[in-house]
Design a protein around this motif. Structure first.
Motif, PDB file in Angstrom:
ATOM      1  N   THR A  94      -7.358  72.847  60.626  1.00  0.00           N
ATOM      2  CA  THR A  94      -6.749  73.342  61.854  1.00  0.00           C
ATOM      3  C   THR A  94      -5.228  73.407  61.721  1.00  0.00           C
ATOM      4  OG1 THR A  94      -8.554  72.386  63.132  1.00  0.00           O
ATOM      5  CG2 THR A  94      -6.543  72.970  64.345  1.00  0.00           C
ATOM      6  N   TRP A  95      -4.668  72.298  61.212  1.00  0.00           N
ATOM      7  CA  TRP A  95      -3.204  72.259  61.086  1.00  0.00           C
ATOM      8  C   TRP A  95      -2.696  73.330  60.133  1.00  0.00           C
ATOM      9  CZ3 TRP A  95       1.319  71.156  62.878  1.00  0.00           C
ATOM     10  CH2 TRP A  95       2.423  71.261  61.997  1.00  0.00           C
ATOM     11  N   TYR A  96      -3.334  73.444  58.950  1.00  0.00           N
ATOM     12  CA  TYR A  96      -2.795  74.338  57.931  1.00  0.00           C
ATOM     13  C   TYR A  96      -3.165  75.803  58.172  1.00  0.00           C
ATOM     14  CZ  TYR A  96      -1.413  70.321  55.115  1.00  0.00           C
ATOM     15  OH  TYR A  96      -0.809  69.185  54.668  1.00  0.00           O
ATOM     16  N   LEU A  97      -4.385  76.054  58.648  1.00  0.00           N
ATOM     17  CA  LEU A  97      -4.902  77.421  58.604  1.00  0.00           C
ATOM     18  C   LEU A  97      -5.252  77.999  59.974  1.00  0.00           C
ATOM     19  CD1 LEU A  97      -7.190  76.809  55.493  1.00  0.00           C
ATOM     20  CD2 LEU A  97      -4.947  77.943  55.528  1.00  0.00           C
ATOM     21  N   LYS A  98      -5.378  77.114  60.986  1.00  0.00           N
ATOM     22  CA  LYS A  98      -5.743  77.623  62.312  1.00  0.00           C
ATOM     23  C   LYS A  98      -4.794  77.091  63.377  1.00  0.00           C
ATOM     24  CE  LYS A  98     -10.102  76.178  61.535  1.00  0.00           C
ATOM     25  NZ  LYS A  98     -11.533  75.904  61.722  1.00  0.00           N
ATOM     26  N   PRO A  99      -3.493  77.260  63.151  1.00  0.00           N
ATOM     27  CA  PRO A  99      -2.525  76.669  64.097  1.00  0.00           C
ATOM     28  C   PRO A  99      -2.653  77.252  65.496  1.00  0.00           C
ATOM     29  CG  PRO A  99      -1.428  78.142  62.552  1.00  0.00           C
ATOM     30  CD  PRO A  99      -2.829  78.000  62.073  1.00  0.00           C
ATOM     31  N   GLN A 100      -3.347  78.398  65.617  1.00  0.00           N
ATOM     32  CA  GLN A 100      -3.523  78.970  66.952  1.00  0.00           C
ATOM     33  C   GLN A 100      -4.306  78.049  67.867  1.00  0.00           C
ATOM     34  OE1 GLN A 100      -4.930  80.029  64.151  1.00  0.00           O
ATOM     35  NE2 GLN A 100      -7.063  80.634  64.455  1.00  0.00           N
ATOM     36  N   LEU A 101      -5.013  77.082  67.267  1.00  0.00           N
ATOM     37  CA  LEU A 101      -5.801  76.151  68.084  1.00  0.00           C
ATOM     38  C   LEU A 101      -4.963  74.964  68.574  1.00  0.00           C
ATOM     39  CD1 LEU A 101      -9.112  76.007  65.981  1.00  0.00           C
ATOM     40  CD2 LEU A 101      -8.570  77.454  67.955  1.00  0.00           C
ATOM     41  N   LEU A 102      -3.704  74.898  68.117  1.00  0.00           N
ATOM     42  CA  LEU A 102      -2.877  73.727  68.464  1.00  0.00           C
ATOM     43  C   LEU A 102      -2.103  73.989  69.748  1.00  0.00           C
ATOM     44  CD1 LEU A 102      -1.681  72.988  64.833  1.00  0.00           C
ATOM     45  CD2 LEU A 102      -3.319  71.639  66.197  1.00  0.00           C
ATOM     46  N   PRO A 103      -1.758  72.923  70.446  1.00  0.00           N
ATOM     47  CA  PRO A 103      -1.090  73.087  71.750  1.00  0.00           C
ATOM     48  C   PRO A 103       0.394  73.416  71.594  1.00  0.00           C
ATOM     49  CG  PRO A 103      -1.288  70.769  71.244  1.00  0.00           C
ATOM     50  CD  PRO A 103      -1.972  71.494  70.120  1.00  0.00           C
ATOM     51  N   ASP A 104       1.036  73.757  72.684  1.00  0.00           N
ATOM     52  CA  ASP A 104       2.455  74.114  72.680  1.00  0.00           C
ATOM     53  C   ASP A 104       3.348  72.957  72.248  1.00  0.00           C
ATOM     54  OD1 ASP A 104       2.071  76.657  73.291  1.00  0.00           O
ATOM     55  OD2 ASP A 104       2.604  76.485  75.435  1.00  0.00           O
ATOM     56  N   ASP A 105       2.944  71.750  72.660  1.00  0.00           N
ATOM     57  CA  ASP A 105       3.814  70.606  72.330  1.00  0.00           C
ATOM     58  C   ASP A 105       3.460  70.008  70.974  1.00  0.00           C
ATOM     59  OD1 ASP A 105       1.389  69.521  72.901  1.00  0.00           O
ATOM     60  OD2 ASP A 105       2.180  67.842  74.095  1.00  0.00           O
ATOM     61  N   VAL A 106       2.984  70.862  70.060  1.00  0.00           N
ATOM     62  CA  VAL A 106       2.590  70.425  68.724  1.00  0.00           C
ATOM     63  C   VAL A 106       3.758  69.720  68.024  1.00  0.00           C
ATOM     64  CG1 VAL A 106       3.277  72.630  67.703  1.00  0.00           C
ATOM     65  CG2 VAL A 106       1.545  71.236  66.566  1.00  0.00           C
ATOM     66  N   ASP A 107       3.407  68.712  67.233  1.00  0.00           N
ATOM     67  CA  ASP A 107       4.424  68.033  66.411  1.00  0.00           C
ATOM     68  C   ASP A 107       4.602  68.859  65.144  1.00  0.00           C
ATOM     69  OD1 ASP A 107       5.887  66.490  64.690  1.00  0.00           O
ATOM     70  OD2 ASP A 107       4.719  64.656  65.022  1.00  0.00           O
ATOM     71  N   PRO A 108       5.708  69.577  64.984  1.00  0.00           N
ATOM     72  CA  PRO A 108       5.828  70.515  63.865  1.00  0.00           C
ATOM     73  C   PRO A 108       6.107  69.838  62.519  1.00  0.00           C
ATOM     74  CG  PRO A 108       7.845  70.514  65.138  1.00  0.00           C
ATOM     75  CD  PRO A 108       6.900  69.573  65.849  1.00  0.00           C
ATOM     76  N   ARG A 109       6.238  68.506  62.470  1.00  0.00           N
ATOM     77  CA  ARG A 109       6.543  67.850  61.191  1.00  0.00           C
ATOM     78  C   ARG A 109       5.359  67.885  60.241  1.00  0.00           C
ATOM     79  NH1 ARG A 109       8.310  62.154  63.038  1.00  0.00           N
ATOM     80  NH2 ARG A 109       6.520  62.579  64.387  1.00  0.00           N
ATOM     81  N   GLY A 110       4.192  68.169  60.766  1.00  0.00           N
ATOM     82  CA  GLY A 110       3.063  68.396  59.868  1.00  0.00           C
ATOM     83  C   GLY A 110       2.408  67.142  59.353  1.00  0.00           C
ATOM     84  N   LEU A 111       1.585  67.353  58.323  1.00  0.00           N
ATOM     85  CA  LEU A 111       0.744  66.282  57.781  1.00  0.00           C
ATOM     86  C   LEU A 111       1.220  65.874  56.378  1.00  0.00           C
ATOM     87  CD1 LEU A 111      -2.698  67.629  59.030  1.00  0.00           C
ATOM     88  CD2 LEU A 111      -1.277  65.824  60.050  1.00  0.00           C
ATOM     89  N   ASP A 112       2.512  65.769  56.259  1.00  0.00           N
ATOM     90  CA  ASP A 112       3.151  65.435  54.987  1.00  0.00           C
ATOM     91  C   ASP A 112       4.266  64.456  55.325  1.00  0.00           C
ATOM     92  OD1 ASP A 112       4.317  65.408  52.473  1.00  0.00           O
ATOM     93  OD2 ASP A 112       4.266  67.586  52.245  1.00  0.00           O
ATOM     94  N   VAL A 113       4.051  63.164  54.984  1.00  0.00           N
ATOM     95  CA  VAL A 113       4.902  62.106  55.529  1.00  0.00           C
ATOM     96  C   VAL A 113       5.527  61.276  54.410  1.00  0.00           C
ATOM     97  CG1 VAL A 113       4.931  60.067  57.008  1.00  0.00           C
ATOM     98  CG2 VAL A 113       3.314  61.919  57.479  1.00  0.00           C
ATOM     99  N   VAL A 114       6.818  61.052  54.479  1.00  0.00           N
ATOM    100  CA  VAL A 114       7.456  60.056  53.618  1.00  0.00           C
ATOM    101  C   VAL A 114       7.801  58.858  54.488  1.00  0.00           C
ATOM    102  CG1 VAL A 114       9.334  59.531  52.012  1.00  0.00           C
ATOM    103  CG2 VAL A 114       8.506  61.879  52.248  1.00  0.00           C
ATOM    104  N   GLU A 115       7.352  57.702  54.081  1.00  0.00           N
ATOM    105  CA  GLU A 115       7.729  56.489  54.790  1.00  0.00           C
ATOM    106  C   GLU A 115       8.200  55.447  53.788  1.00  0.00           C
ATOM    107  OE1 GLU A 115       8.184  55.532  57.788  1.00  0.00           O
ATOM    108  OE2 GLU A 115       7.294  57.165  58.965  1.00  0.00           O
ATOM    109  N   GLY A 116       9.000  54.519  54.299  1.00  0.00           N
ATOM    110  CA  GLY A 116       9.503  53.443  53.449  1.00  0.00           C
ATOM    111  C   GLY A 116       8.927  52.113  53.856  1.00  0.00           C
ATOM    112  N   TYR A 117       9.154  51.141  52.996  1.00  0.00           N
ATOM    113  CA  TYR A 117       8.642  49.814  53.257  1.00  0.00           C
ATOM    114  C   TYR A 117       9.654  48.770  52.822  1.00  0.00           C
ATOM    115  CZ  TYR A 117       6.002  45.522  52.904  1.00  0.00           C
ATOM    116  OH  TYR A 117       5.603  44.226  53.047  1.00  0.00           O
ATOM    117  N   LYS A 118       9.731  47.727  53.634  1.00  0.00           N
ATOM    118  CA  LYS A 118      10.634  46.617  53.357  1.00  0.00           C
ATOM    119  C   LYS A 118       9.855  45.357  53.679  1.00  0.00           C
ATOM    120  CE  LYS A 118      15.122  45.049  55.307  1.00  0.00           C
ATOM    121  NZ  LYS A 118      14.696  43.829  55.953  1.00  0.00           N
ATOM    122  N   THR A 119       9.860  44.378  52.778  1.00  0.00           N
ATOM    123  CA  THR A 119       9.135  43.134  53.076  1.00  0.00           C
ATOM    124  C   THR A 119       9.837  42.388  54.211  1.00  0.00           C
ATOM    125  OG1 THR A 119      10.369  42.115  51.291  1.00  0.00           O
ATOM    126  CG2 THR A 119       8.097  42.743  50.806  1.00  0.00           C
TER     127      THR A 119
END
Lengths: 266, 797
Positions: B605-630
């Motif tokens: 849906t996210w990649y190929l059928k974005p027409q099904l997503l709402p107006d307030d969609v989070d455009p950052r997508g499904l590709d995330v960089v996160e960090g970690y600190k002990t």
């Protein structure tokens, strides 16, 4: 490291090998288990190798009443596995099974090991103690018989002349009452021995030998083995007399090897 | 006894998450010979490098001459235009920096140092060229003995230094006051031998210049591709953006592949100069005689104790033989810094004093080998404790029970300010002693006759792992690890790509990081792909070392997946018309009560059928960089107790291992089977340190074990069945309670085995004080004790 470039040719007859040895820089190779690493380390830089491992004459085993003659290209594994007759019953099979690792035994040969003459090698001490004889093809002379104690003349040194080929090793059959002990110490499986000793007593033939090996030279045959076997002379005393220059610590280790070989005699 | 860990399944319901003994995803590749190493790579036009290496340990180079008609194939230092030497400068005051030339030019400082590099179509032909390069030397006296390196008449390795010392350090915590009431004072002089690390694959490098992208790609058998890129950029004076480093399959690291090599710099330079792929594959002889070494320590150690066994203080002078150069990035001083700070280990004491010297000698540089200095300090501390116990007629178990940190003291800050996060050390000791059956061994010892003796030995230690910024900054290391990042990317088919900057070369990270992701967002581990070892694809990382990956990269993957999970839930919430906060991700599905949608459908849906997503969609997508600190960067403290039963042949000096028990606490185990594998493998290397491995140097600085016939690695036939028992005390500092465990096995064996041998020899009054405990060393100890006994007997009569 990789070896220098060299030519390679298989020999078909002993004569091929002898002719090749007339050229500079040619070495014979059989199982290659010692020569291979030396080539790669560039410790030897031959112009060519002649492979004698397939020479039919060197692959033969001939049994007679008094002895078995093993072609020099018989492998340790063939002896270990009983694929060739054991002149001694089972002593050769046992000795073969203790040489290095199976991978080495699969390719390494009896003649190759003796011609290389590593002071710590199994066959060097075993064959000397068993009164074996080296059968050497010498150009213009034919077959020369050299007792094993005269064949190995030092560390990595033999009586082989420049165009000689070690053709076979003849091992006399021991008498029915003969006994034998062989013991070597290695820290890890497959290493060359740090100390070794072999004992052979054959009352039928009045032959008796005690050899001590892994000394950095050819095996030492004790002058009066009977007195050691009878217990009149202790192993350390006998070794002290035979090797007066050896350090006390080394003497102890080799005396232990001798004591263990005597214990194992059966 | 069966040590197979129970299959645990805490989270996912599919038996794939944290705690599951999942078969390794990488096994098919590694066990069926499908891996691809540098030595497997061949490119059109590729040339092989071979090096002319110094035959002398210390010498001035008087002249060099290239063979005739070899233009463009033989290179000396002067040919490397614009290339700088390798420098790893400690931040600690008093450090004397060294510059390691890429090719030696004015002098050589160890056997094996590269002087010239030759190029040819094959390695053999390149070696033929090496034979023809002519170099003449004026030999200098070699500094071969670390205990003599500081002598006034010792030759100087680096002429601008005033003595052969990279760094000395001193720490004194309440020492004089603590020893005032001591009932016994026990001293020992102890040594660990110089070792080679001997991974199955040695180093290998293939450098390629890409004309289209104008990028140099360096394929290297390394544990730290990002750090190699940084070091290479410094030496070549290039932008980071023009260098890509790829660590392909790597056949074991153990620290040996945590270094920037002169050979890497040469390959990179020549690949750019000639626009041809350039490769070098280290052979075993180069590894043994020219590659970096490890482990060589000398300790003068004294323990002060009360009659009841209470340890009051420890005083130690330690020398580390750091070799000729400070290697990049760990420097010449990490080892000694660890000695000073880790020596007290899990023991409580009132006073502590330690001096260290990182000395320079005419040997290859040292690197931190699995366990780093912990193996040496564990050996020193544990052998000392047994010596004190013998003096006080206490059992080895009793003296340890008396002085170990207790569970109710956790978290505990020890005398050198090490923060012990959690654990029950006395329980590990109790279980190990019971499993090896110390009481039964004591009974057997009473009935011994003949020329063999059995003995039992213990060692207990902590493994600080995943320690971070403050620790490494404090140790002065030029590369200070910070925080760790990971990328989590949902692919359009509902699969997951994880990208990490660390590298997996036997640690099983392709599996364990997938298990962590599975626990977080429920995607089947078969659909999770770990991308690692490529600077072009992964976030910057200092790499794989210091038992840090499962904590740091594991934490980063956990955080990245958690963020990705939030985004998946948001889309799924829209598709299911449910509150995203109520959605559970498991088994590849997003569930809200009884309704569900597959994660695959969310991705499509996210990649190929974005027409099904709402107006307030989070455009950052499904590709995330996160960090970690002990929670704290002081590190997780896994720990273990090793117990070993040995038999010593009094005539031969031969030591046989009869039984071996390890009680180990790795915190929460992500994959118990992989933990076992790490512990087994480490223990075998520790047994190598204890009994076999040694690279001796003669007085001219020549390495004396130049093939594996002389450098003795532990063999299968030397290893008993090792029995592992687990404790599982979570760390409060890490994301899942996990602790770093990669080095632990290699730490305990020398101490435990030395103690067992000394136990067996105790009736003779003999002790060994150095590893490896070779038959020669055991015999020497026995002969020395016999000598003492006979001279005493003579004095009496």
């Amino acid at each position: 490291m990789k070896s220098v470039a060299f030519s390679y040719a298989p020999a078909h007859e002993i004569g091929d090998a002898q002719a090749a040895l007339g050229h500079d820089g040619i070495k014979l190779v059989s199982g290659g288990q010692s020569l291979g690493p030396m080539l790669n380390l560039r410790l030897v830089r031959p112009s060519g190798l002649v492979d004698v491992s397939g020479v039919e004459a060197l692959r033969q085993v001939v049994e007679t009443d008094g002895a078995v003659r093993y072609g020099a290209a018989i492998t340790h594994a063939e002896i270990e596995d009983g694929l060739v007759p054991d002149a001694t019953g089972h002593w050769l099979r046992y000795a073969a099974s203790r040489i290095a690792y199976r991978a080495v035994r699969n390719r390494g040969t009896l003649g190759g090991s003796l011609a290389h003459a590593d002071p710590a090698a199994d066959w060097v001490i075993v064959m000397t103690t068993l009164y074996a004889t080296a059968l050497v093809h010498r150009p213009g002379v034919g077959e020369v018989r050299i007792p094993m104690e005269d064949f190995v003349t030092g560390a990595f040194r033999t009586a082989l002349g420049p165009q000689d080929v070690l053709a076979a090793i003849e091992v006399p059959r021991p008498g029915k009452t003969a006994s034998w002990g062989y013991w070597k110490y290695t820290h890890q499986e497959g290493e060359f021995a740090k100390a070794s000793a072999a004992v052979f007593v054959d009352s039928d033939t009045t032959r008796c030998r005690i050899a001590v090996g892994a000394l950095g030279r050819q095996p030492v045959l004790l002058r009066e083995p009977d007195s050691v076997i009878s217990g009149a002379v202790s192993p350390s005393q006998a070794l002290g007399d035979a090797l007066p220059d050896m350090s006390a610590a080394d003497l102890r280790l080799h005396a232990i090897a001798l004591a263990k070989a005597l214990e194992q005699r059966s | 006894m069966d040590n197979k860990p129970e299959r645990m399944d805490r989270t996912s319901g599919m038996g794939m998450g944290i705690g599951s003994s999942l078969q390794r995803k990488e096994d098919d590749r590694f066990l069926h010979g499908k891996g691809r190493y540098v030595a497997d790579m061949r490119l059109p036009g590729m040339l092989e490098m071979a090096f002319l290496r110094s035959p002398l340990a210390h010498a001035k180079i008087r002249s060099t001459a290239k063979p005739a008609n070899t233009e463009g194939t033989v290179f000396l230092a002067g040919d490397l235009e614009g290339v700088s030497g390798i420098r790893a400068v400690s931040g600690l005051p008093g450090f004397r920096p060294s510059t390691q030339p890429i090719l030696a030019f004015d002098k050589v400082r160890h056997v094996g140092e590269p002087i010239a590099v030759c190029l040819a179509e094959t390695r053999a032909m390149a070696e033929d060229l090496v034979d023809r390069v002519d170099v003449t030397f004026d030999a200098l006296p070699a500094v071969h003995d670390m205990t003599r390196a500081r002598d006034a008449d010792a030759a100087l390795l680096h002429e601008d230094w005033d003595e052969n010392v990279f760094l000395e350090s001193a720490v004194d915590i309440n020492f004089e006051a603590a020893i005032a009431d001591a009932d016994v004072v026990v001293s020992r002089s102890l040594q660990t031998a110089r070792q080679c690390m001997a991974p199955i694959e040695g180093r290998g490098v293939l450098a390629v210049w890409d004309r289209n992208l104008e990028i140099l790609t360096l394929h290297s058998a390394t544990q730290m591709p990002h750090i190699v890129r940084t070091g290479l950029a410094d030496c070549l004076g290039m932008d980071h953006g023009k260098i890509r480093v790829i660590a392909p399959d790597v056949g074991g690291g153990f620290g040996y592949k945590g270094i920037l090599l002169a050979e890497e710099v040469c390959a990179a330079f020549l690949a750019m100069k000639f626009d041809r792929p350039i490769r070098w594959v280290e052979d075993r002889r180069e590894h043994l005689t020219a590659g970096a070494n490890c482990r060589e320590h000398q300790y003068e150690i004294t323990g002060y104790a009360n009659a009841d066994g209470e340890l009051l203080a420890v005083d130690c002078s330690a020398i580390v033989d750091s070799g000729a150069y400070s290697s990049y990035p760990f420097s010449a001083c990490l080892e000694a810094a660890q000695v000073a700070s880790i020596l007290p280990g899990p023991y409580i004491m009132r006073g502590y004093r330690c001096k260290t010297w990182s000395v320079a000698t005419n040997k290859p540089p040292i690197l931190p080998f699995r366990g780093v200095a912990r193996t040496g300090v564990c050996f020193a501390m544990e052998v000392l404790l047994d010596a004190i116990a013998r003096e006080l007629k206490l059992s080895p178990k009793a003296i340890r029970q008396k002085n170990l940190v207790q569970p109710q003291q956790m978290p505990f800050t020890n005398i050198t300010n090490k923060f012990f996060d959690s654990g029950d050390y006395p329980e590990a000791l109790r279980r190990a002693a019971a499993a090896i059956d110390i009481d039964g061994i004591r009974d057997q010892q009473k009935a011994q006759t003949g020329r063999t003796r059995i003995g039992v030995g213990l060692s207990i230690f902590c493994e600080q792992g995943a320690h971070g910024t403050s620790v490494y900054h404090g140790w002065g290391i030029p590369m200070v690890p910070g925080f760790e990042q990971a990328t989590a990317r949902l692919t359009p088919d509902g699969g997951l790509e994880l990208r990490v900057g660390v590298h997996s070369h036997g640690q099983g990270l392709e599996t364990t990081l997938a298990q962590i992701a599975n626990t977080e967002i429920g995607i089947d581990t078969d659909k999770i792909k770990l991308v690692h070892g490529d600077t072009a694809y992964t976030p910057y990382s200092t790499g794989t070392w210091g038992s840090r990956c499962i904590v740091m990269a594991g934490g980063a993957v956990g955080n990245a997946c958690a963020s990705l999970g939030e985004r998946i839930r948001k889309i799924a919430g829209h598709l299911l018309q449910a509150d995203p906060d109520t959605i559970v991700l498991e088994g590849g599905m997003a569930r809200a009560g009884n309704s569900m949608v597959s994660v695959e459908e969310v991705a499509r849906t996210w990649y190929l059928k974005p027409q099904l997503l709402p107006d307030d969609v989070d455009p950052r997508g499904l590709d995330v960089v996160e960090g970690y600190k002990t929670v704290k960067d002081t590190g997780t403290f896994s720990y273990a107790c090793h117990a070993v039963k040995v038999e010593v042949d009094l005539d031969l000096g031969h030591v046989r291992l009869l039984d071996y028990v390890i009680v180990e606490d790795a915190g929460v185990m992500i994959n118990p089977m992989i933990v076992d594998g790490q512990v087994y493998g480490g223990a075998v290397q520790g047994i190598g340190t204890a009994l076999f491995e040694e690279m001796p140097f003669d007085s001219s600085g020549q390495p004396m074990a130049s093939t594996l016939a002389d450098y003795h690695l532990p063999l299968a036939s030397d290893i008993p069945k090792i029995r592992i028992e687990h404790m599982e005390t979570p760390s409060p500092l890490s994301r899942f309670g996990q602790k770093g465990i990669g080095e632990s096995g290699a730490i305990g064996p020398p101490a435990a085995i030395a103690n067992a041998v000394n136990d067996a020899l105790s009736e003779l009054g003999a002790e060994v004080h150095a590893v490896p405990i070779t038959p020669e060393r055991v015999r020497a100890a026995i002969y020395a004790a016999e000598g003492r006994a006979s001279s005493t007997a003579g004095a009496v009569s």
